[in-house]
Design an enzyme around this catalytic site. Structure first.
Site, PDB file in Angstrom:
ATOM      1  CD  GLU A 159      11.293  53.957 -20.475  1.00 31.18           C
ATOM      2  OE1 GLU A 159      10.519  54.726 -21.084  1.00 31.18           O
ATOM      3  OE2 GLU A 159      11.638  52.853 -20.931  1.00 31.18           O
TER       4      GLU A 159
ATOM      5  CG  HIS B 123       7.068  57.653 -19.527  1.00 32.17           C
ATOM      6  ND1 HIS B 123       8.170  58.501 -19.538  1.00 32.17           N
ATOM      7  CD2 HIS B 123       7.481  56.490 -20.083  1.00 32.17           C
ATOM      8  CE1 HIS B 123       9.193  57.850 -20.096  1.00 32.17           C
ATOM      9  NE2 HIS B 123       8.798  56.641 -20.431  1.00 32.17           N
TER      10      HIS B 123
ATOM     11  CG  ASN C 269      11.238  49.057 -19.060  1.00 30.63           C
ATOM     12  OD1 ASN C 269      11.129  49.398 -17.878  1.00 30.63           O
ATOM     13  ND2 ASN C 269      11.343  49.942 -20.053  1.00 30.63           N
TER      14      ASN C 269
ATOM     15  CD  GLU D  65       6.543  50.827 -24.478  1.00 36.53           C
ATOM     16  OE1 GLU D  65       6.234  50.773 -25.675  1.00 36.53           O
ATOM     17  OE2 GLU D  65       6.821  51.890 -23.887  1.00 36.53           O
TER      18      GLU D  65
ATOM     19  CG  ASP E  71       8.947  61.482 -18.244  1.00 34.37           C
ATOM     20  OD1 ASP E  71       7.896  60.855 -18.032  1.00 34.37           O
ATOM     21  OD2 ASP E  71       9.517  61.499 -19.357  1.00 34.37           O
TER      22      ASP E  71
HETATM   23  C1  XIL Z   1      11.616  57.506 -26.418  1.00 33.65           C
HETATM   24  C2  XIL Z   1      12.763  58.501 -26.477  1.00 33.65           C
HETATM   25  O1  XIL Z   1      12.789  59.219 -25.273  1.00 33.65           O
HETATM   26  C3  XIL Z   1      12.614  59.435 -27.655  1.00 33.65           C
HETATM   27  O2  XIL Z   1      13.765  60.255 -27.774  1.00 33.65           O
HETATM   28  C4  XIL Z   1      12.410  58.631 -28.916  1.00 33.65           C
HETATM   29  O3  XIL Z   1      12.149  59.509 -29.980  1.00 33.65           O
HETATM   30  C5  XIL Z   1      11.258  57.650 -28.768  1.00 33.65           C
HETATM   31  O4  XIL Z   1      11.492  56.819 -27.640  1.00 33.65           O
HETATM   32  N1  XIL Z   1       9.091  54.069 -23.590  1.00 33.65           N
HETATM   33  C6  XIL Z   1      10.358  53.597 -23.836  1.00 33.65           C
HETATM   34  C7  XIL Z   1      11.406  54.508 -24.345  1.00 33.65           C
HETATM   35  O5  XIL Z   1      10.650  52.434 -23.493  1.00 33.65           O
HETATM   36  O6  XIL Z   1      12.365  53.848 -25.123  1.00 33.65           O
HETATM   37  C8  XIL Z   1      10.821  55.665 -25.098  1.00 33.65           C
HETATM   38  O7  XIL Z   1      11.882  56.576 -25.408  1.00 33.65           O
HETATM   39  C9  XIL Z   1       9.730  56.333 -24.281  1.00 33.65           C
HETATM   40  C10 XIL Z   1       8.616  55.368 -23.965  1.00 33.65           C
END
Ligand code: XIL
Length: 351
Positions: A259, A229, A193, A152, A261
């Site tokens: 990631e 996400h 990423n 990020e 979801d």
């Molecule tokens: C999130 C985790 O899922 C949580 O458990 C934690 O509290 C905060 O981080 N982008 C990312 C991940 O790259 O590392 C993040 O993970 C979600 C957003």
């Protein structure tokens, strides 16, 4: 009570009403397409829930420690590293021959306060970052298949995300981070990423430009991770995603979904209706991703709805179910729509 051998039954649904069983079909269908499938993993359930270990072991072949390799966990004090959680997760992966996605070396979040409040000079920060990357990557040399070196670093408006790294070190730290990681483990794949960079937007144009520049400078960057996400209520431009993934693929980069979801809390309708919409979205994203030549891995951001950062922090009155296994560890429509899509794509000319 009926006892079922764990060899035959990689998970144990709590409600007998659901007759469809997940039996590693997703992994098998993905393997046939040369795609790895993974899940973000938490230390706690991995240690204490055999059901969690069985489902994970039975359905996937890749994992990402969800939080266990972040700075605040592995590097809690300047001269102290703590690898206990990460070691357990990597051990599990090694025993099951899972590929590990190491997550993450450079991020503006999950930083320990000794670092953010340390008032370090640029030279000190440069050496702290070098020590961190060398130590963490070095520890898992040969055991972590791919590292999210950067996470990020460009925001929605296409600007560099402010961070202690960027503020003190300028753009140079980016190439340096890849080079240091490469030195620590020359065989690990190194990724950038990014969040919200799925479609064709000014944000992704900036990500693309950065990556193109790094490649042209010979920086060891091997792939790009798209977090994915997704909020179902916002919908998706699938054609835009396809074109975007394609342009990164043409740079010669490996493409991972890192990631995945899909939030459904703001969709109208019953939960059953929402999960149908979700399953179609999972299907279409898989269709798009698996049509991209360099697409190699798909990682869910959590194993089941019981262990998801979305369900962990639900706004009052909202319900959600963002993953492909529900909170009872049962496969959802999305599991079957993804598996089905992978199988259809297998036929010659079927892509
Ligand atoms: C999130 C985790 O899922 C949580 O458990 C934690 O509290 C905060 O981080 N982008 C990312 C991940 O790259 O590392 C993040 O993970 C979600 C957003």
């Amino acid at each position: 009570m009926i006892l079922i051998s764990s060899d035959m039954q990689p998970f144990s649904p709590e409600r007998s009403a659901d007759v469809r069983k997940a039996t590693g079909q997703l992994r098998q269908a993905a393997q046939e397409r040369h795609i790895m499938v993974g899940s973000a993993v938490r230390d706690f359930p991995l240690r204490f829930s055999s059901r969690y270990r069985r489902l994970l072991g039975g359905e996937f072949n890749m994992l990402t420690p969800e939080n266990a390799m972040k700075w605040d966990v592995v590097h809690p004090q300047r001269n102290t590293y703590n690898f206990s959680q990460a070691d357990r997760i990597v051990d599990f992966a090694s025993k099951r021959e899972f590929a590990v996605r190491g997550h993450t070396l450079v991020w503006h979040k999950a930083l320990p306060s000794w670092l953010t409040k340390g008032n370090f000079s640029p030279d000190e920060l440069r050496s702290i970052l070098k020590d961190h990357i060398t130590t963490v990557v070095g520890r898992y040399k040969g055991k972590v298949y791919v590292w999210d070196v950067l996470n990020e670093i460009i925001n929605e408006s296409g600007q560099f995300q402010p961070s202690i790294w960027h503020t003190a070190l300028g753009e140079q730290y980016i190439a340096d981070a890849f080079r240091i990681a490469h030195q620590a483990d020359p065989s690990a794949k190194l990724f950038y990423n990014e969040a919200g960079a799925e479609g064709l937007t000014p944000h992704t144009d900036a990500v693309y430009e950065l990556v193109r520049k790094l490649r042209s400078q010979g920086v060891p960057i091997h792939g790009i991770g798209f977090q994915m996400h997704i909020d179902a209520v916002e919908g998706l431009d699938y054609e835009g995603i396809r074109k975007n993934l394609e342009r990164f693929s043409k740079l010669g980069l490996e493409i991972h979904i890192t990631e995945m979801d899909i939030k459904v809390q703001d969709l109208p309708g019953t939960m059953e209706e929402r999960l149908k919409v979700q399953a179609e979205m999972y299907r279409k994203i898989m269709q798009v991703a698996s049509s991209i030549p360099n697409f190699k891995a798909w990682v869910q951001w959590g194993l089941t709805d019981k262990f998801s950062w979305i369900t962990d922090s639900l706004p009052a009155g909202k319900k959600d179910s963002p993953l492909i296994f529900d909170k009872y560890f049962r496969p959802k429509e999305a599991y079957f729509s993804m598996t089905d899509t992978l199988r259809r794509g297998r036929k010659p000319g079927g892509k």
